[in-house]
Motif scaffolding. Sequence first.
Motif, short mmCIF file in Angstrom:
data_model
loop_
_atom_site.label_atom_id
_atom_site.label_comp_id
_atom_site.label_asym_id
_atom_site.label_seq_id
_atom_site.Cartn_x
_atom_site.Cartn_y
_atom_site.Cartn_z
N PRO A 1 21.53 16.20 -24.99
CA PRO A 1 20.50 16.10 -23.94
C PRO A 1 20.57 14.81 -23.13
O PRO A 1 20.47 14.86 -21.89
CB PRO A 1 19.18 16.22 -24.72
N PRO A 2 20.74 13.62 -23.75
CA PRO A 2 20.87 12.41 -22.92
C PRO A 2 22.06 12.44 -21.96
O PRO A 2 21.94 11.98 -20.81
CB PRO A 2 21.02 11.28 -23.95
N VAL A 3 23.19 12.99 -22.42
CA VAL A 3 24.37 13.05 -21.54
C VAL A 3 24.11 13.97 -20.36
O VAL A 3 24.40 13.63 -19.21
CB VAL A 3 25.61 13.49 -22.33
N MET B 1 22.93 14.60 -14.59
CA MET B 1 22.16 15.18 -13.50
C MET B 1 21.41 14.10 -12.72
O MET B 1 21.33 14.14 -11.49
CB MET B 1 21.20 16.23 -14.05
N ALA B 2 20.85 13.12 -13.44
CA ALA B 2 20.13 12.03 -12.76
C ALA B 2 21.07 11.22 -11.89
O ALA B 2 20.72 10.82 -10.77
CB ALA B 2 19.45 11.14 -13.80
N THR B 3 22.28 10.97 -12.37
CA THR B 3 23.26 10.21 -11.59
C THR B 3 23.67 10.96 -10.34
O THR B 3 23.74 10.38 -9.24
CB THR B 3 24.49 9.90 -12.45
N VAL C 1 17.57 7.07 -20.88
CA VAL C 1 18.97 7.15 -20.48
C VAL C 1 19.09 7.62 -19.03
O VAL C 1 19.84 7.05 -18.23
CB VAL C 1 19.75 8.08 -21.42
N ALA C 2 18.34 8.67 -18.69
CA ALA C 2 18.38 9.18 -17.31
C ALA C 2 17.91 8.11 -16.33
O ALA C 2 18.50 7.93 -15.25
CB ALA C 2 17.51 10.43 -17.20
N ALA C 3 16.87 7.36 -16.69
CA ALA C 3 16.35 6.32 -15.80
C ALA C 3 17.37 5.21 -15.60
O ALA C 3 17.58 4.72 -14.48
CB ALA C 3 15.05 5.76 -16.36
N LEU D 1 28.65 8.26 -21.22
CA LEU D 1 27.50 7.45 -20.79
C LEU D 1 27.93 6.07 -20.32
O LEU D 1 27.44 5.56 -19.30
CB LEU D 1 26.51 7.32 -21.95
N ILE D 2 28.85 5.44 -21.05
CA ILE D 2 29.33 4.11 -20.66
C ILE D 2 29.98 4.16 -19.28
O ILE D 2 29.73 3.30 -18.42
CB ILE D 2 30.31 3.58 -21.72
#
Length: 510
Positions: A14-16, A21-23, A67-69, A331-332
């Motif tokens: 979910p965080p990935v 999507m947020a990016t 993470v999304a933020a 993520l990195i």
Amino acid sequence: MTRAATVPDLRLLPPVLAGWMATRLALTHAPASTFGASAAAAIVGVAALCSSRAKEYAVPIGTTLLVAAALATSAALHVYALHLGPVSQLAATGARATATATVTGDPKPVKGIILLPVRIDDVAPDESGGNLHVHSQVTVLAHTYQPDDVARWMTLLPSMRIQLTGRFIPPKDPADGDAATMTVNQPPHVVGGPSLLQQFAGALRSDLRHAVAELPAEPAGVLPALTLGDTSAVPPQTTADLKTAGLSYLVVVSGENLVFLSAAVLPLARYAGLRAHALAVFAAALALGFTVLARPGPPMVRATVTALLASTALATGRKFRGLTATAGAALILMLADPWLAHQYGFVLSVAATAGLLISAPGWRDRLTVLHRVPSWIATSAAYTAAAEIYCEPLLVTFTGALPLYSVVSNILAVPAAPPATVLGVAAMAAWTVWPPAGHAAAWLAQWPTRWICLVAHGVAHVPGASLPWPNGLVGMLTLLGAYAIGRRLSRALQRIREQRPHTPDQWSLP
């Protein structure tokens, strides 16, 4: 004896997904609105983490929102810096300028035009005449009118410094990370470089082209593509058939190539006596060296970071978890370079790896244990199908077509990719030492390469090999819906088989 069932750890999924999507949204929206949405998400995320109720739900939700933020904020800052730079302002007015740039990738000929990614270091607009120091990514669109001009562009290597004169125009897609597109009508003037490392890598890539020079045209063009992603000599019809058959990813260098090479070289290093820390350092050096040689495209960058995480785990004695490392690498990289979230190569690489780690082992075990399929066939079929099924919802968004036989073509062709890649690297290395040995290795490598091409041509010419499909978000959601329906039908049929009486007399008529 059955394999021990392993349940993949999906907590980072979910965080990935939320971060990706947020990016992507942040890259296509105004930074101010992104900052506001990110602040709101961060506040809710912190509140969820501090909540004392329903911890089993609050912690994952809070982590995902934070993470999304964070990724959206990073993307917004990059977008703000991109629009603020002088190169973007020059592009907005269509100004002409003379620029000094550093080449960041290989030149690519497309329909009589050469595309070249560069980083602009200094720019002098014709109107003002002043020299500005900048740091902006730009794609050069070069028109060539003489054969000598083409040769001067095609011999450029990454890290070379060149001087160009042309007109800046807005980029075709700002979400790709370019500040502008620079149209040029004259060949470049080389003012420095390349670096010793890039010069060595360029020489090795040239050695591979020399090693395959005596092969027929198709394997001579496809083998460098399979080995290093060098598609400059792949015949157009072969490119089209590979795409129709769902095999075009084989000629785009990625983590798969690094896996093939590591599987061949690391056992030799272990046999030579390397252990623990020394083996980890060698594996990291192999990953970095191959990345420089094959060029750090988005899929290769993702694979290299994952390989470095694996080497770190090996050196520190920690257990390596492939899915965790893949999620962490994604993520990195998106935090450091948000533009990767808009690159299909990067997203497809992550999706394919997720399929290999989440679904493929279970599918392989079912084929082997329940259906008595030989292990080598079950492994090839399961891993190929998983990668293909996870990637296809993304592929249809820009292809507008669904390759119906891609799983079959991959099962037939993929076993030939490892020997072709390893023998291609061997041909390149052998040519450097003794050219006849390089030709011999290339001659061996042509046979698995020919098989891949044969499968591509055969599948591409089967009627109905490619089914028209909606593109964009509609196509993705439609295919995901088809997946969901297919999964429910499969489970229903499985329940019917389990409930069916097994004795013949129970089915006989009264």
